[in-house]
Motif scaffolding. Structure first.
Motif, PDB file in Angstrom:
ATOM      1  N   GLY A   1      -5.580 -11.896 -12.393  1.00  0.00           N
ATOM      2  CA  GLY A   1      -5.084 -12.619 -11.227  1.00  0.00           C
ATOM      3  C   GLY A   1      -3.706 -12.144 -10.807  1.00  0.00           C
ATOM      4  N   GLN A   2      -2.850 -11.888 -11.777  1.00  0.00           N
ATOM      5  CA  GLN A   2      -1.494 -11.441 -11.466  1.00  0.00           C
ATOM      6  C   GLN A   2      -1.489 -10.011 -10.929  1.00  0.00           C
ATOM      7  OE1 GLN A   2       1.300 -12.201 -14.633  1.00  0.00           O
ATOM      8  NE2 GLN A   2       0.389 -14.172 -15.133  1.00  0.00           N
ATOM      9  N   LEU A   3      -2.281  -9.134 -11.519  1.00  0.00           N
ATOM     10  CA  LEU A   3      -2.338  -7.755 -11.025  1.00  0.00           C
ATOM     11  C   LEU A   3      -2.949  -7.712  -9.626  1.00  0.00           C
ATOM     12  CD1 LEU A   3      -3.375  -5.815 -14.252  1.00  0.00           C
ATOM     13  CD2 LEU A   3      -1.171  -5.725 -13.075  1.00  0.00           C
ATOM     14  N   ASN A   4      -3.931  -8.552  -9.366  1.00  0.00           N
ATOM     15  CA  ASN A   4      -4.489  -8.630  -8.007  1.00  0.00           C
ATOM     16  C   ASN A   4      -3.431  -9.069  -7.007  1.00  0.00           C
ATOM     17  OD1 ASN A   4      -7.055  -7.822  -8.770  1.00  0.00           O
ATOM     18  ND2 ASN A   4      -7.793  -9.912  -9.095  1.00  0.00           N
ATOM     19  N   GLN A   5      -2.530  -9.939  -7.451  1.00  0.00           N
ATOM     20  CA  GLN A   5      -1.453 -10.377  -6.574  1.00  0.00           C
ATOM     21  C   GLN A   5      -0.530  -9.203  -6.238  1.00  0.00           C
ATOM     22  OE1 GLN A   5       1.007 -13.505  -8.161  1.00  0.00           O
ATOM     23  NE2 GLN A   5       2.239 -13.676  -6.310  1.00  0.00           N
ATOM     24  N   VAL A   6      -0.278  -8.332  -7.212  1.00  0.00           N
ATOM     25  CA  VAL A   6       0.546  -7.141  -6.964  1.00  0.00           C
ATOM     26  C   VAL A   6      -0.120  -6.249  -5.924  1.00  0.00           C
ATOM     27  CG1 VAL A   6       1.493  -5.036  -7.996  1.00  0.00           C
ATOM     28  CG2 VAL A   6       1.568  -7.191  -9.270  1.00  0.00           C
TER      29      VAL A   6
ATOM     30  N   ILE B   1       5.689  -9.071 -12.684  1.00  0.00           N
ATOM     31  CA  ILE B   1       4.329  -9.020 -13.228  1.00  0.00           C
ATOM     32  C   ILE B   1       4.079  -7.701 -13.943  1.00  0.00           C
ATOM     33  CG2 ILE B   1       1.885  -8.893 -12.595  1.00  0.00           C
ATOM     34  CD1 ILE B   1       2.529 -10.895 -10.333  1.00  0.00           C
ATOM     35  N   VAL B   2       4.464  -6.591 -13.299  1.00  0.00           N
ATOM     36  CA  VAL B   2       4.181  -5.261 -13.858  1.00  0.00           C
ATOM     37  C   VAL B   2       5.039  -4.994 -15.092  1.00  0.00           C
ATOM     38  CG1 VAL B   2       4.332  -2.778 -13.434  1.00  0.00           C
ATOM     39  CG2 VAL B   2       3.406  -4.290 -11.667  1.00  0.00           C
ATOM     40  N   GLU B   3       6.340  -5.237 -14.987  1.00  0.00           N
ATOM     41  CA  GLU B   3       7.256  -4.810 -16.041  1.00  0.00           C
ATOM     42  C   GLU B   3       7.378  -5.815 -17.180  1.00  0.00           C
ATOM     43  OE1 GLU B   3      10.968  -3.583 -14.341  1.00  0.00           O
ATOM     44  OE2 GLU B   3      10.047  -1.955 -13.196  1.00  0.00           O
ATOM     45  N   GLU B   4       7.397  -7.105 -16.865  1.00  0.00           N
ATOM     46  CA  GLU B   4       7.585  -8.100 -17.914  1.00  0.00           C
ATOM     47  C   GLU B   4       6.262  -8.576 -18.500  1.00  0.00           C
ATOM     48  OE1 GLU B   4      10.183 -11.252 -16.775  1.00  0.00           O
ATOM     49  OE2 GLU B   4      11.624  -9.920 -15.808  1.00  0.00           O
TER      50      GLU B   4
ATOM     51  N   HIS C   1       3.249  -6.972 -18.188  1.00  0.00           N
ATOM     52  CA  HIS C   1       2.343  -5.899 -18.601  1.00  0.00           C
ATOM     53  C   HIS C   1       3.066  -4.688 -19.194  1.00  0.00           C
ATOM     54  CE1 HIS C   1      -0.152  -8.289 -15.835  1.00  0.00           C
ATOM     55  NE2 HIS C   1      -1.166  -7.876 -16.545  1.00  0.00           N
ATOM     56  N   GLN C   2       4.367  -4.801 -19.416  1.00  0.00           N
ATOM     57  CA  GLN C   2       5.169  -3.723 -20.027  1.00  0.00           C
ATOM     58  C   GLN C   2       4.993  -2.380 -19.301  1.00  0.00           C
ATOM     59  OE1 GLN C   2       2.943  -5.670 -22.374  1.00  0.00           O
ATOM     60  NE2 GLN C   2       4.632  -7.072 -21.976  1.00  0.00           N
ATOM     61  N   GLY C   3       4.834  -2.460 -17.989  1.00  0.00           N
ATOM     62  CA  GLY C   3       4.666  -1.244 -17.192  1.00  0.00           C
ATOM     63  C   GLY C   3       5.894  -0.920 -16.383  1.00  0.00           C
ATOM     64  N   LYS C   4       5.718  -0.092 -15.381  1.00  0.00           N
ATOM     65  CA  LYS C   4       6.809   0.308 -14.488  1.00  0.00           C
ATOM     66  C   LYS C   4       6.304   0.290 -13.046  1.00  0.00           C
ATOM     67  CE  LYS C   4      10.109   1.367 -17.462  1.00  0.00           C
ATOM     68  NZ  LYS C   4      11.402   0.649 -17.465  1.00  0.00           N
ATOM     69  N   ILE C   5       7.190  -0.081 -12.138  1.00  0.00           N
ATOM     70  CA  ILE C   5       6.884   0.011 -10.713  1.00  0.00           C
ATOM     71  C   ILE C   5       8.114   0.562 -10.013  1.00  0.00           C
ATOM     72  CG2 ILE C   5       7.528  -2.416 -10.369  1.00  0.00           C
ATOM     73  CD1 ILE C   5       5.525  -2.470  -8.026  1.00  0.00           C
ATOM     74  N   PHE C   6       7.918   1.546  -9.166  1.00  0.00           N
ATOM     75  CA  PHE C   6       9.041   2.105  -8.435  1.00  0.00           C
ATOM     76  C   PHE C   6       8.582   2.598  -7.070  1.00  0.00           C
ATOM     77  CE2 PHE C   6       7.391   5.237 -11.416  1.00  0.00           C
ATOM     78  CZ  PHE C   6       7.146   6.340 -10.614  1.00  0.00           C
ATOM     79  N   CYS C   7       9.560   2.889  -6.236  1.00  0.00           N
ATOM     80  CA  CYS C   7       9.279   3.208  -4.835  1.00  0.00           C
ATOM     81  C   CYS C   7       9.929   4.531  -4.469  1.00  0.00           C
ATOM     82  CB  CYS C   7       9.810   2.080  -3.942  1.00  0.00           C
ATOM     83  SG  CYS C   7       9.755   2.443  -2.177  1.00  0.00           S
TER      84      CYS C   7
END
Length: 446
Positions: free
Chosen positions: A321-326, A409-412, A414-420
């Protein structure tokens, strides 16, 4: 005999304090240095202003005793230069002077000195003033450190509060959205099933009726006048050829509604306390289905072409649900970019949103890229887009929470990274990198 509190404090100060004495008179220099060393201070000496300034920058003493009457550069100018330099501006300066007129004393304070002693110097007076200003100096440093620590704690507490607020907003938003979509899905599921089931029977019945009519026409080619007139009135031949097509269209419409219903069910999937295996492509496709109406052309722009370059990636262990929100935030933002009207100019060029997925070479991460060929953004805006409450949209059209929540959601979560990545006139790319934590039985998804 017990020592007093002042004696103990003076001893502590002398044990950790360095004093720089600047004086061109060797006798005064030696007298002051010896007296201070005898009391336990670390003493540095300089016989002229320039060397004194250099020693102050290099050694950073705790206090400076500075003579006023010196050749070339006097004490006033020396003090002024010390106070202009960031490395030495906070070091307390005590003037040593034979000039006891008030105008010189005032000038000394104006250039930054904290006190003065008169020549010939009295050792006890020098020690008393040195100890006083060292106490003030260390207390000031301690106070500044405490203020800095308090400020750091307050900033950390503020950041934690903002993150907690974001989590509450996100949880409430996801809960409300999930309940809304789940309710709608539940309400339309039964009617859809009823219509779909009956449509199959209707299709069979209509097919049999048409076969019956055709058989009747073959056996009784000459019918009564009334029957012939009715056939012409209802355009029987056209009806017989068009009715199956209408049923096919109705069936396709039902299938489309069922597809939307499944997408809504996917997006409304309630997250548990534990992560579950999640098909990223399914989440992205469901998001695109819900946003499909926004991809169509409108009065200001042509339709948006979505290009999907999906790689073979495994299931991701996460909160669907959270990843779908992203995905919803990023794709909706890309559409918003195209919907921004500048000077009421209609965009007729090719509008593209490209979504690609791939697995890293070490099979440890999955990368999702959402790229648009919009107008891009400046470096200044790009630095702020993930900040809480920052938005470039008009009042009422953006909350400034979407990208901030997405990063959380991504970083905290799911321990991932998001950048632009973005440049003005060259579009924008959002990249999400997620670690692959999964069950051993997980399969690849195309």
């Amino acid at each position: 005999m017990k020592s007093s509190n002042n004696d103990r404090l003076n001893t502590n100060i002398s044990n950790k304090s360095t004093i720089l004495v600047i004086d061109d008179n060797p006798t005064n220099l030696s007298l002051a240095a010896n007296a201070l060393e005898y009391r336990g201070f670390n003493v540095l000496i300089a016989s002229d202003s320039l060397s004194g300034i250099k020693r102050a920058k290099f050694a950073h003493p705790d206090l400076i005793l500075l003579d006023i009457l010196m050749p070339e550069i006097d004490g006033f100018e020396t003090c002024r230069r010390l106070k202009e330099d960031e490395k030495t501006q906070n070091i307390p300066v005590i003037f040593m002077t034979a000039l006891n007129q008030s105008e010189y004393q005032v000038k000394g304070f104006q250039v930054g000195a904290v006190d003065y002693v008169t020549k010939p110097i009295q050792i006890e007076e020098v020690l008393a003033r040195v100890n006083l200003h060292l106490q003030l100096y260390f207390l000031t440093q301690k106070l500044e450190q405490q203020v800095e620590e308090r400020t750091t704690k307050l900033n950390r507490a503020l950041q934690e509060l903002q993150e907690s607020q974001l989590q509450l907003v996100q949880s409430e938003k996801m809960s409300s959205l999930g309940l809304l979509l789940a309710g709608i899905t539940h309400e339309i599921k039964n009617p859809l099933g009823f219509i779909a089931g009956n449509l199959e029977h209707t299709e069979v019945a209509v097919k049999e009726l048409i076969e019956y009519l055709k058989l009747y026409q073959e056996i009784f080619p000459v019918s009564g006048t009334i029957i012939q007139e009715k056939a012409e009135e209802i355009e029987l031949e056209y009806l017989l050829s068009d009715l199956p097509k209408m049923l096919i269209s109705m069936k396709q419409g039902i299938e489309k509604i069922q597809e939307i219903s499944r997408s809504m069910q996917t997006l409304s999937r309630a997250d548990r306390n534990e992560k579950v295996n999640f098909n990223l492509h399914e989440g992205i496709d469901s998001t695109l289905m819900i946003l499909k109406h926004r991809l169509k052309a409108n009065e200001y722009r042509s339709g948006i072409n979505v290009i999907k370059n999906y790689g073979s990636i495994p299931l991701i262990l996460g909160f669907p649900g959270q990843l779908n929100q992203v995905f919803m935030n990023l794709i909706a933002n890309a559409i918003d970019v195209f919907d921004e009207v500048i000077s009421n100019q209609t965009r007729t060029d090719d509008l593209i949103v490209e979504i690609s997925t791939e697995i890293s070479l070490d099979y440890q991460q999955v990368m999702i890229k959402i790229k648009d060929n919009g107008h891009g953004m400046s470096e200044e805006i790009k630095k702020q887009i993930f900040d809480n409450l920052f938005t470039t949209k008009e009042v009422g059209k953006g909350t400034g929470l979407g990208l901030s929540i997405s990063r959380q959601i991504v970083e905290e979560k799911h321990q991932g990274k998001i950048f632009c990545e973005s440049k003005l006139g060259q579009g924008t790319i959002f990249t999400i990198i997620l670690p692959i934590f999964q069950d051993d039985n997980s399969e690849l998804n195309d």
